[in-house]
Design an enzyme around this catalytic site. Sequence first.
Site, PDB file in Angstrom:
ATOM      1  N   LYS A  43      11.572  -4.492  -5.477  1.00 46.94           N
ATOM      2  CA  LYS A  43      11.737  -3.056  -5.751  1.00 46.94           C
ATOM      3  C   LYS A  43      11.172  -2.241  -4.592  1.00 46.94           C
ATOM      4  O   LYS A  43      10.408  -2.769  -3.767  1.00 46.94           O
ATOM      5  CB  LYS A  43      11.025  -2.704  -7.056  1.00 46.94           C
ATOM      6  CG  LYS A  43       9.519  -2.927  -7.021  1.00 46.94           C
ATOM      7  CD  LYS A  43       8.903  -2.811  -8.410  1.00 46.94           C
ATOM      8  CE  LYS A  43       7.401  -3.062  -8.351  1.00 46.94           C
ATOM      9  NZ  LYS A  43       6.825  -3.245  -9.692  1.00 46.94           N
ATOM     10  N   ARG A 137       3.655   1.326 -21.418  1.00 49.25           N
ATOM     11  CA  ARG A 137       4.551   1.960 -20.446  1.00 49.25           C
ATOM     12  C   ARG A 137       5.982   1.904 -20.967  1.00 49.25           C
ATOM     13  O   ARG A 137       6.554   2.914 -21.318  1.00 49.25           O
ATOM     14  CB  ARG A 137       4.404   1.280 -19.081  1.00 49.25           C
ATOM     15  CG  ARG A 137       5.257   1.916 -18.004  1.00 49.25           C
ATOM     16  CD  ARG A 137       4.934   1.370 -16.620  1.00 49.25           C
ATOM     17  NE  ARG A 137       5.354  -0.023 -16.428  1.00 49.25           N
ATOM     18  CZ  ARG A 137       5.269  -0.659 -15.267  1.00 49.25           C
ATOM     19  NH1 ARG A 137       4.788  -0.035 -14.184  1.00 49.25           N
ATOM     20  NH2 ARG A 137       5.654  -1.914 -15.149  1.00 49.25           N
ATOM     21  N   HIS A 167       4.600  -7.084 -19.335  1.00 48.58           N
ATOM     22  CA  HIS A 167       3.886  -6.826 -18.082  1.00 48.58           C
ATOM     23  C   HIS A 167       2.401  -6.740 -18.390  1.00 48.58           C
ATOM     24  O   HIS A 167       1.992  -6.130 -19.382  1.00 48.58           O
ATOM     25  CB  HIS A 167       4.397  -5.522 -17.463  1.00 48.58           C
ATOM     26  CG  HIS A 167       4.027  -5.362 -16.026  1.00 48.58           C
ATOM     27  ND1 HIS A 167       4.013  -6.405 -15.120  1.00 48.58           N
ATOM     28  CD2 HIS A 167       3.671  -4.262 -15.312  1.00 48.58           C
ATOM     29  CE1 HIS A 167       3.661  -5.950 -13.925  1.00 48.58           C
ATOM     30  NE2 HIS A 167       3.440  -4.658 -14.012  1.00 48.58           N
ATOM     31  N   ARG A 230       7.000 -13.333 -11.713  1.00 52.29           N
ATOM     32  CA  ARG A 230       7.557 -12.191 -10.974  1.00 52.29           C
ATOM     33  C   ARG A 230       6.620 -11.900  -9.810  1.00 52.29           C
ATOM     34  O   ARG A 230       5.565 -11.301  -9.974  1.00 52.29           O
ATOM     35  CB  ARG A 230       7.670 -10.960 -11.887  1.00 52.29           C
ATOM     36  CG  ARG A 230       8.589 -11.157 -13.087  1.00 52.29           C
ATOM     37  CD  ARG A 230       8.846  -9.853 -13.821  1.00 52.29           C
ATOM     38  NE  ARG A 230       7.648  -9.194 -14.259  1.00 52.29           N
ATOM     39  CZ  ARG A 230       7.070  -9.359 -15.460  1.00 52.29           C
ATOM     40  NH1 ARG A 230       7.612 -10.166 -16.354  1.00 52.29           N
ATOM     41  NH2 ARG A 230       5.976  -8.701 -15.768  1.00 52.29           N
ATOM     42  N   TYR A 274      -4.030  21.538  14.487  1.00 51.35           N
ATOM     43  CA  TYR A 274      -3.958  22.567  13.434  1.00 51.35           C
ATOM     44  C   TYR A 274      -5.311  22.750  12.753  1.00 51.35           C
ATOM     45  O   TYR A 274      -5.999  21.769  12.446  1.00 51.35           O
ATOM     46  CB  TYR A 274      -2.990  22.126  12.335  1.00 51.35           C
ATOM     47  CG  TYR A 274      -1.533  22.218  12.670  1.00 51.35           C
ATOM     48  CD1 TYR A 274      -0.934  23.435  13.019  1.00 51.35           C
ATOM     49  CD2 TYR A 274      -0.730  21.085  12.582  1.00 51.35           C
ATOM     50  CE1 TYR A 274       0.423  23.504  13.285  1.00 51.35           C
ATOM     51  CE2 TYR A 274       0.632  21.145  12.854  1.00 51.35           C
ATOM     52  CZ  TYR A 274       1.199  22.363  13.206  1.00 51.35           C
ATOM     53  OH  TYR A 274       2.531  22.434  13.458  1.00 51.35           O
ATOM     54  N   CYS A 321      -0.583  15.662  12.086  1.00 48.55           N
ATOM     55  CA  CYS A 321       0.547  16.590  11.991  1.00 48.55           C
ATOM     56  C   CYS A 321       1.722  15.877  11.307  1.00 48.55           C
ATOM     57  O   CYS A 321       1.659  14.690  11.018  1.00 48.55           O
ATOM     58  CB  CYS A 321       0.995  17.052  13.369  1.00 48.55           C
ATOM     59  SG  CYS A 321      -0.330  17.678  14.401  1.00 48.55           S
ATOM     60  N   MET A 322       2.799  16.606  11.110  1.00 47.11           N
ATOM     61  CA  MET A 322       3.954  16.017  10.439  1.00 47.11           C
ATOM     62  C   MET A 322       4.507  14.825  11.229  1.00 47.11           C
ATOM     63  O   MET A 322       4.862  13.797  10.653  1.00 47.11           O
ATOM     64  CB  MET A 322       5.050  17.072  10.243  1.00 47.11           C
ATOM     65  CG  MET A 322       6.195  16.575   9.388  1.00 47.11           C
ATOM     66  SD  MET A 322       7.502  17.784   9.171  1.00 47.11           S
ATOM     67  CE  MET A 322       6.724  18.999   8.140  1.00 47.11           C
ATOM     68  N   ASP A 323       4.562  14.966  12.553  1.00 42.97           N
ATOM     69  CA  ASP A 323       5.228  13.938  13.368  1.00 42.97           C
ATOM     70  C   ASP A 323       4.326  13.327  14.437  1.00 42.97           C
ATOM     71  O   ASP A 323       4.772  12.460  15.172  1.00 42.97           O
ATOM     72  CB  ASP A 323       6.440  14.551  14.072  1.00 42.97           C
ATOM     73  CG  ASP A 323       7.234  15.429  13.135  1.00 42.97           C
ATOM     74  OD1 ASP A 323       7.665  14.926  12.092  1.00 42.97           O
ATOM     75  OD2 ASP A 323       7.380  16.635  13.422  1.00 42.97           O
TER      76      ASP A 323
HETATM   77  C1  LIG Z   1       6.013  -4.436  -9.731  1.00 37.06           C
HETATM   78  C2  LIG Z   1       6.097  -5.364 -10.855  1.00 37.06           C
HETATM   79  C3  LIG Z   1       5.770  -6.709 -10.677  1.00 37.06           C
HETATM   80  C4  LIG Z   1       5.167  -7.266  -9.414  1.00 37.06           C
HETATM   81  O1  LIG Z   1       3.776  -7.060  -9.423  1.00 37.06           O
HETATM   82  P1  LIG Z   1       2.864  -7.624  -8.234  1.00 37.06           P
HETATM   83  O2  LIG Z   1       1.481  -7.249  -8.642  1.00 37.06           O
HETATM   84  O3  LIG Z   1       3.316  -6.902  -7.011  1.00 37.06           O
HETATM   85  O4  LIG Z   1       3.102  -9.080  -8.155  1.00 37.06           O
HETATM   86  C5  LIG Z   1       5.996  -7.577 -11.737  1.00 37.06           C
HETATM   87  N1  LIG Z   1       6.500  -7.128 -12.887  1.00 37.06           N
HETATM   88  C6  LIG Z   1       6.807  -5.834 -13.105  1.00 37.06           C
HETATM   89  C7  LIG Z   1       7.352  -5.406 -14.423  1.00 37.06           C
HETATM   90  C8  LIG Z   1       6.600  -4.909 -12.096  1.00 37.06           C
HETATM   91  O5  LIG Z   1       6.878  -3.619 -12.321  1.00 37.06           O
END
Ligand SMILES: *Cc1c(COP(=O)(O)O)cnc(C)c1O
Length: 389
Positions: A43, A137, A167, A230, A274, A321-323
């Site tokens: 992601k 969540r 999770h 995951r 700035y 700064c921005m850039d």
């Molecule tokens: C982001 C996420 C993960 C990965 O978590 P890490 O700590 O980066 O391994 C696993 N499961 C879900 C649902 C997540 O949102």
Amino acid sequence: MEVHVNQIEKRSWVEVDLSQIKSNYLLYKKALKRDVSIMAVIKADAYGHGDVQVARVLSDLGCNLFAVSNIDEAVGLREAGIKGEILILGYSSPYYAKTLYDLDLTQALVSEEYAEQLANTGFRIKCQFAVDTGMNRIGIDGDNLQECERIIRAFVKRLNINGLFTHLCVADSLKSTDRDFTLSQLNKFHSLAEKLSDLKLPYIHCCNSAAGIQYLDESTFFDKIGSIVRLGIVLYGMKPSDEIQIPNGIRPALQWKSVISMVKRVHAGETIGYGRTYRVEKDSIIATVATGYADGLSRTLSNRGFVLINGHKAPIVGNICMDQTLVDVTDIPNVKTGMHAIILGTSGDYSFLADDMATSLGTIGYEVLCDISKRVQRFYISSHFFCEL
Ligand SMILES: *Cc1c(COP(=O)(O)O)cnc(C)c1O
């Protein structure tokens, strides 16, 4: 118009070592106490590393499970030719049901209400139920297992339910209260998985990077819930938290670099940038670095952070700064226009990594990586033969 990458001037850029990502994947998998499949969490553009590139090298290693946060990311991967299962971990509007179905994407079901909306589209979309075991969540309420069971069974005909996940919210903490909480989450999830075992759902998963390291063991308990991890942050070579030891050889895969656009003398008493927040006490040499907060270098590091130049630390002076960012190079010999400044990475004996920057900012390495903005060019290197295990 197509611009070849070699024609782009390097201004502020990230170098991603894809062979390191492959090594991290293999070393993690090898270090676990069980033989698991890895669902690569890519992601947010693979935590800033480039999701398509990461998915491609992992596909080469046989990884065929991916997780993203939203439908745009999933579509991007399919358009780039990425095969395998792509799980969308967050909400997608039911309006996109046909896209989900046509591209063979897997949608997380965030609630019963949402499952109903998706089912009503008439597309028998691949879905996995999110189960809320304590994070509050998304997901159906894991405190009421009978109700969870009823909800899931109600949808198996109308949607193509192929899995179940939860999770964990404190798997990266070793505090005993946090361990107890995690075990209670795992227990709820396990009980639900058992109730549904007749459905033979192929994708049942609950471990993030930290949980894979801390909680997977050989017990039969994990036959139900431990076959897939995951894997997010450790894939990119970083610790989920300071408390978690990651397997040897796993290292950050990304360096963030920029170029020095100007070097000049500034006289004692003058101010920098700035707001005139920094006053030089003695005659100094100041370099301008071509990266700013629009590139993701947090302005909070003004007068606090530093970059690495030729193996030395160059303190950031004045407001970012921005850039552009100004750094004091008085004590660094021979700094010249065109030289590189390392924002995240290693130079000589110094390393300044995303976790170090996170500490300075009071946040986590995850956020530092994700904050490196889109306009920072990504380049891909393979610095070494990745370790084939
Ligand atoms: C982001 C996420 C993960 C990965 O978590 P890490 O700590 O980066 O391994 C696993 N499961 C879900 C649902 C997540 O949102």
